[in-house]
Write an enzyme that holds these catalytic residues in place. Structure first.
Site, PDB file in Angstrom:
ATOM      1  N   GLY A  39       0.823  -1.211   0.000  1.00 19.92           N
ATOM      2  CA  GLY A  39       0.000   0.000   0.000  1.00 19.92           C
ATOM      3  C   GLY A  39       0.851   1.252   0.000  1.00 19.92           C
ATOM      4  N   GLY A  40       2.068   1.133   0.563  1.00 17.86           N
ATOM      5  CA  GLY A  40       3.043   2.202   0.483  1.00 17.86           C
ATOM      6  C   GLY A  40       2.615   3.512   1.116  1.00 17.86           C
ATOM      7  N   THR A  84      10.144   1.832  -5.838  1.00 12.04           N
ATOM      8  CA  THR A  84      10.515   2.044  -4.434  1.00 12.04           C
ATOM      9  C   THR A  84      10.052   3.392  -3.873  1.00 12.04           C
ATOM     10  OG1 THR A  84      12.726   2.543  -5.322  1.00 12.04           O
ATOM     11  CG2 THR A  84      12.424   0.422  -4.265  1.00 12.04           C
ATOM     12  N   SER A  91       8.955   7.260  -2.715  1.00 11.15           N
ATOM     13  CA  SER A  91       9.585   8.513  -2.307  1.00 11.15           C
ATOM     14  C   SER A  91       9.453   8.722  -0.800  1.00 11.15           C
ATOM     15  CB  SER A  91       8.922   9.687  -3.042  1.00 11.15           C
ATOM     16  OG  SER A  91       7.557   9.809  -2.655  1.00 11.15           O
ATOM     17  N   GLY A 149       2.686  23.990  -1.568  1.00 12.30           N
ATOM     18  CA  GLY A 149       2.147  23.067  -2.555  1.00 12.30           C
ATOM     19  C   GLY A 149       1.036  22.222  -1.953  1.00 12.30           C
ATOM     20  N   GLU A 175       5.815  30.154   1.330  1.00 12.61           N
ATOM     21  CA  GLU A 175       6.023  29.637  -0.027  1.00 12.61           C
ATOM     22  C   GLU A 175       6.955  30.584  -0.779  1.00 12.61           C
ATOM     23  OE1 GLU A 175       6.597  28.113  -3.332  1.00 12.61           O
ATOM     24  OE2 GLU A 175       5.333  26.879  -2.021  1.00 12.61           O
ATOM     25  N   HIS A 197     -30.075  18.518 -11.694  1.00  9.40           N
ATOM     26  CA  HIS A 197     -30.273  19.745 -10.917  1.00  9.40           C
ATOM     27  C   HIS A 197     -30.995  19.412  -9.608  1.00  9.40           C
ATOM     28  CE1 HIS A 197     -31.256  23.936 -10.016  1.00  9.40           C
ATOM     29  NE2 HIS A 197     -32.496  23.537  -9.757  1.00  9.40           N
TER      30      HIS A 197
END
Length: 462
Positions: free
Chosen positions: A43-44, A142, A144, A181, A202, A439
């Site tokens: 699942g990472g 792999t 990040s 971001g 930022e 609608h």
């Protein structure tokens, strides 16, 4: 199976995140013999430290805001505060249910799952747990990890990453978020809903700087209204501990202080020390370089997901993994049009888009060939009911297709599905205008915007 040295898998996948497990599931479905190697949990990042937990926190924040604001809807409710352990229990329950479901899928497709830290040992093998797993093809997936800036050490105490923020045992009284971001504005939104005093730093001139400038300005206006502070256009210089928290100094000398500093300056690829260079794989600043079919320069190796320099989105990882599996199974595959991928920032209000910005369209087609139309959500009945403000902006090549859809407002992420069909099928405004939208829905706003662009506006001025 993996202990049998004579076993050669059709596909060995290093990394069980979005890209890796999508390739495993699709590959097995197509009859490939697949081994999936993951050092942590299948699942990472997306499932365990990214998309899912952050959206759970944002939803909890939305509930808090609704409790505070209930009287304007004629509902008498009281807001007593945030129970952080209970929020984590809710968040972790969502993750746990999805994780069990994914484990079941992996098992049902008869994917050989190997838990352990793998390393590429040759163009056709991965070493893990003292074993060598052989494959006719190897897929690198792999992922990040959170990045920082030179000289800024993330210590997990007062200077934290998004990983730490997701398990924080309290609501910080005040927070500086370095980076405006997607990750930065989502945490800013959630923490503000929880009661924090939030400031976003930022370096570029707008929040969500990769979005259309109009979307950025609308988000900035909404953040001001919510009391979320931000400083734009000046870069970070240094951070240091104070008696009670952290002080951040910018390049112009301006200083900010808060209880915690969340570093949200993006994510970098996990590739160091995994044997990629030794196997001859072409790299650039830690990223694995691939062609439009996700092939590296080594014929037996492909790569997908955050490891390659494409959009860092879970659904991009899914698509790239599926593409690799289908290519290896002999199916005809089509390269991904990354402009046609829907993008959503799940802050309040949401920012959703697909296609290219107005500035990019003018750069490609010429300023005189681009038409832009804005439809204000004030004219949309359901948005009025929900008390959300925002706009839908359409970017069209003159007398041609819609090449960009940019939306700001609550629940706009749920409208981007139709928007991606409009972009990817190169629809003309008149063609979309023929479709009847229910609608009152927010989806109707997308239809109304196209009615206006086709020259026959209904609930908007000519």
């Amino acid at each position: 199976m993996a202990n049998d040295a004579s076993t050669v898998f059709d596909l060995v996948i290093l990394g069980g995140g979005s890209g890796g497990y999508a390739a495993a599931l699709r590959g097995a479905q197509l009859g490939l013999d697949v081994a999936l190697i993951e050092k942590d949990k299948v699942g990472g990042t997306c499932l365990h430290r990214g998309c899912i937990p952050t959206k759970a926190l944002l939803h909890a924040g939305e509930i808090a805001d609704q409790a505070r604001e209930s009287e304007q809807f004629g509902v008498k409710a009281t807001f007593e505060g945030i129970d952080v352990p209970a929020v984590h229990k809710y968040k972790d329950g969502v993750i746990s249910g999805l994780y069990k479901g994914l484990q079941g899928l992996i098992a049902s497709r008869k994917v050989t799952y190997i838990e352990g830290e793998g390393r590429l040992s040759s163009p056709t093998s991965v070493d893990v747990n003292g074993q060598r797993v052989q494959g006719r093809h190897v897929l690198l997936a792999t992922g990040s990890v959170p990045k920082s800036l030179p000289g800024l050490e993330i210590d997990g105490n007062r200077i934290i990453s998004s990983d730490h923020a997701l398990v924080l045992d309290r609501v910080p009284k005040s927070a500086i978020i370095l980076g405006g971001g997607v990750i930065g504005v989502e945490f800013a939104s959630a923490w503000k809903s929880f009661g924090s005093d939030v400031t976003v730093i930022e370096g570029l001139k707008h929040l969500v700087p990769v979005e259309d400038e109009n979307s950025s300005k609308l988000l900035e206006r909404a953040f001001r209204k919510r009391g979320i502070k931000f400083n734009l256009g000046t870069f970070f210089s240094k951070a240091e501990y104070t008696q009670d928290g952290v002080k951040v100094t910018l390049a112009d000398g301006k200083e900010f202080e808060a209880e915690v500093l969340l570093v949200a300056v993006g994510r970098g690829p996990v590739s160091q020390g995994l044997g990629y260079e030794e196997a001859g794989v072409a790299m650039d600043r830690g990223y694995v370089l691939v062609d439009e079919y996700m092939r590296t320069n080594v014929p037996t190796i492909s790569a997908v997901g955050d490891l390659v320099p494409t959009l860092q989105l879970a659904h991009v990882g899914f698509a790239e993994g599926i593409l690799v599996a289908e290519r290896l199974a002999g199916l005809k595959t089509v390269p991904i049009d990354y402009d046609g991928v829907p993008r959503v920032t799940y802050c309040h209000p949401e920012v959703a888009s697909v296609g290219i910005t107005e500035a990019k369209a003018k750069e490609i087609y010429g300023a005189d060939k681009v038409v832009a139309l804005k439809y204000n959500l004030a004219g949309n009945g359901k948005s009025k009911i929900l008390q959300t403000a925002g706009e839908i902006k359409l970017v069209q090549v003159k007398d041609g297709a819609v090449v960009g859809v940019h939306m700001v407002g609550d629940r706009m992420g749920e409208q981007v599905g139709e928007a991606q069909l409009i972009y990817n099928w190169e629809a003309l405004p008149a063609e979309v205008a023929q479709l009847i939208h229910a609608h009152p829905t927010q989806n109707e706003a997308l239809g109304e915007a196209h009615l206006a662009l086709a020259g026959k506006p209904l609930h908007s001025h000519d």
